[in-house]
Design an enzyme around this catalytic site. Structure first.
Site, PDB file in Angstrom:
ATOM      1  N   GLU A  93       0.862  -1.068   0.074  1.00 41.85           N
ATOM      2  CA  GLU A  93      -0.138   0.114   0.124  1.00 41.85           C
ATOM      3  C   GLU A  93       0.841   1.286   0.048  1.00 41.85           C
ATOM      4  OE1 GLU A  93      -3.315  -2.115   3.069  1.00 41.85           O
ATOM      5  OE2 GLU A  93      -2.527   0.037   3.607  1.00 41.85           O
ATOM      6  N   CYS A 345      -2.355   1.546   8.019  1.00 40.98           N
ATOM      7  CA  CYS A 345      -1.294   0.518   7.276  1.00 40.98           C
ATOM      8  C   CYS A 345      -1.797  -0.778   7.323  1.00 40.98           C
ATOM      9  CB  CYS A 345      -0.156   0.698   8.007  1.00 40.98           C
ATOM     10  SG  CYS A 345       1.178  -0.182   7.519  1.00 40.98           S
TER      11      CYS A 345
END
Ligand code: SAH
Ligand code: SF4
Length: 369
Positions: A93, A345
């Site tokens: 990501e 995250c």
């Protein structure tokens, strides 16, 4: 046929050598570097100030690859999150967190993370591999593509102004590639982000802290999250290997003789675990003992299903911040961003792989903008 060489895996020196091997002069290598990193070119045919012959040779032997965007989301507060995929289908990501006239891109350094911090969603996913230099640099280039920030505009108009190495993975466990990637990103003839605008965060791999800072010259952040070893070891298994004292000694060594070197201590507030006034007092004594010049970044915990932790009450966070500030440490409370798009995250990646399990074909993965 031999495999093509990925140019964005090479340091500037390596790229220069490569081009000189083709029998070209050094200034051609410089022009190529600028096409790739100043203009953001991905296609050799665009490089019109290089001879057709050289462009053909480059086409034959080399590639300039970007990570592929497989999903992206933009929050109501404009936080932008991408799920990126590499050649071997592994994914990480990246997040862009805009402020009023600037913003930080949060980049990843590994697929998964071996540190297994209990509060971290990435830590709950297995470690797969380190990212290559190309994959680290490529993330920021994807962000520049998306915001149309090629060629580098002046600082005043640059929205992607800062980089935080705080995505998935422990950067100090992939130090060689991270150093090479940051040297490319901060090169002033290319992407040109100043080292002062890059912050690298580590969970505290103490023996590599000084080396990492010497080799990158960026700013240091430490994911501290606890004032003593008992609490820290409960939530961060790496603490059994490198105790707080070792981290503090490394921080003191890094700061020795240079007053401009401030360290940011990230501190995630977990309800009834590390959020009491006595914990704030203990933190103050710790930093004073080692004479560390620092500021705190108090992070409200972003819970995820099955994590087993809760965020601290707002009042406790405020009291915690006030105690640190009274002792002379800046201790802002980070504003949670991108709440509606699971911006903590590792969460988009997990969500996508669960969906993928449900869906029969990968083609069904669609953009979520
Ligand atoms: N591995 C490095 C850098 C990436 S983690 C490190 O640990 O420093 C970056 C930050 O995200 C860390 O400070 C971590 O504490 C924070 N983080 C992880 N999970 C989080 C969560 N659920 N809510 C809020 N912050 C989180
Ligand atoms: Fe890894 Fe950092 Fe998450 Fe810990 S907080 S598991 S070190 S990414």
């Amino acid at each position: 046929m031999t495999e093509k060489i990925e140019l964005t895996n090479l340091s500037k020196e390596e790229l220069y050598e490569e081009i000189e091997k083709l029998g070209e002069k050094k200034f051609r290598a410089k022009q190529l570097w600028q096409w790739i990193y100043f203009r953001g070119a991905t296609d050799f045919s665009e490089m019109t100030n290089l001879s057709l012959d050289l462009r053909n040779k480059l086409q034959e032997k080399y590639t300039i690859t970007r990570p592929k965007i497989v999903a992206e989301q933009i929050s109501v507060d404009k936080t932008h999150k991408w799920l990126l995929e590499f050649n071997d289908k592994e994914r990480v990501e990246m997040v862009y967190i805009p402020e009023k006239d600037r913003g930080a891109v949060c980049i990843s350094t590994q697929v998964g993370c071996a540190m297994g911090c209990k509060f971290c969603h990435t830590g709950s996913q297995k470690f797969t591999r380190n990212l290559t230099v190309s994959e680290i640099v490529g993330q920021f280039m994807v962000a520049r593509d998306a915001y149309n920030e090629w060629p580098s505009p002046t600082d005043e108009t640059r929205y992607l102004s800062n980089i935080v190495v705080m995505g998935m993975g422990e950067p100090l466990n992939n130090l060689d590639n991270v150093v090479k990637a940051l040297n490319i990103i901060t090169d002033c003839e290319g992407i040109g982000i100043s080292r002062r605008r890059v912050t690298m965060s580590t969970s505290g791999i103490a023996p590599r802290i000084v080396e990492a800072m010497q080799k990158t010259g960026v700013r240091l952040a430490i994911s501290l999250h606890a004032p003593n070893n008992t609490i820290r070891s409960q939530i961060m298994p790496i603490n059994d290997k490198f105790h707080i004292e070792e981290i503090m000694k490394a921080c003191a060594e890094y700061q020795q003789g240079d007053h401009s070197r401030y360290i940011t201590f990230e501190y995630l507030l977990l309800k009834n675990i590390n959020d009491k006034p006595e914990h704030a007092q203990e933190l103050i004594s710790l930093l004073k003992k080692y004479k560390i010049r620092a500021l705190f970044n108090l992070i409200p915990f972003n819970p995820w299903p099955g994590c087993g932790f809760a965020p601290s009450d707002r009042k406790d966070v405020e009291v915690f911040s006030q105690i640190l500030e009274k002792a002379g440490f800046a201790a802002p409370i980070r504003v949670a961003r991108g709440q509606d798009i699971l911006a903590a995250c590792g969460q988009l990646k997990s969500k996508k792989s669960q969906e993928q399990k449900k869906l029969k074909t990968t083609r069904a993965i669609k953009l979520m903008v």
